[in-house]
Design an enzyme around this catalytic site. Structure first.
Site: not given
Ligand code: PCA
Length: 207
Positions: A82, A92, A145, A169
């Protein structure tokens, strides 16, 4: 120099009705050291209200040079470095406390966005070099996140900190019971975090 440095790696609990989160599983398998980086792990709650304070306490306690937060994104096909955290909560689905903020700010008086201070280009090259499908992402979404990533970079911007921080991610990983369809292996998630951390270590050139 052979000085030890510290990296704090965070992951998240399961959320949205799932029983696993690849980042939580991966945290348990991380080695205690990656070359001269000492690794500390911290599990964050999937909670808009609680996660930033847990992260801040972990940073305070461990005093890392590098902070890499990780989370699972079920709709991503590869690892996503990111690049930017936005001052936005736009969920959502409810978080694990049942809260579902939409169209609001992460931090009321904060700027619109922060860039990651990790060398995402170096990290991308390292991940791809390791054969892991990866890309740079310009949006961490509107859920917990992004909220945690924004809180992390807001802390960094406040000054007085010597650490650099960013967010990774990861896709869903195979689990015989919970994720029988996932093609990615949990070992690949672990490997991605190790490779990303090594490429992010402060002894490396920025990029
Ligand atoms: N993914 C979510 C929140 C916790 C996670 O592991 C996100 O992408 O926001």
């Amino acid at each position: 120099s052979r000085k030890l440095m510290r990296a704090l790696v965070t992951g998240f609990e399961a959320f949205g009705g799932d029983s696993v989160n690849a980042t939580q599983s991966a945290l348990k398998r991380l080695p205690p050291f990656i070359k001269q980086l000492e690794i500390e792990t911290l599990l964050l709650p999937v909670s808009f209200a609680r996660a930033p304070a847990v992260l801040a306490a972990g940073i305070e306690q461990f005093a890392p040079e590098v902070v890499l937060c990780t989370g699972e994104a079920g709709d991503r096909h590869g690892f996503c470095l990111e690049r930017v955290a936005t001052n936005l909560c736009d969920a959502r689905i409810p978080d694990n406390d049942g809260a579902r903020p939409t169209g609001c700010k992460s931090i009321e008086d904060g700027p619109a966005a922060y860039f990651s201070t990790l060398p995402v280009n170096n990290m991308l090259a390292a991940l791809r070099g390791a054969g892991l499908p990866s890309e740079i992402s310009n949006s961490a979404g509107g859920y917990v996140c992004n909220h945690v990533f924004y809180a992390l970079m807001h802390m960094a911007a406040a000054g007085g900190h010597r650490w650099r921080g960013g967010f990774l991610h990861v896709p869903q990983a195979f689990d015989a019971v919970a994720r029988p369809q996932a093609r990615l292996l949990l070992d690949d998630v672990v490997r991605a975090i190790v490779v990303a951390l090594d490429a992010a270590a402060p002894h490396r050139a920025a990029g």
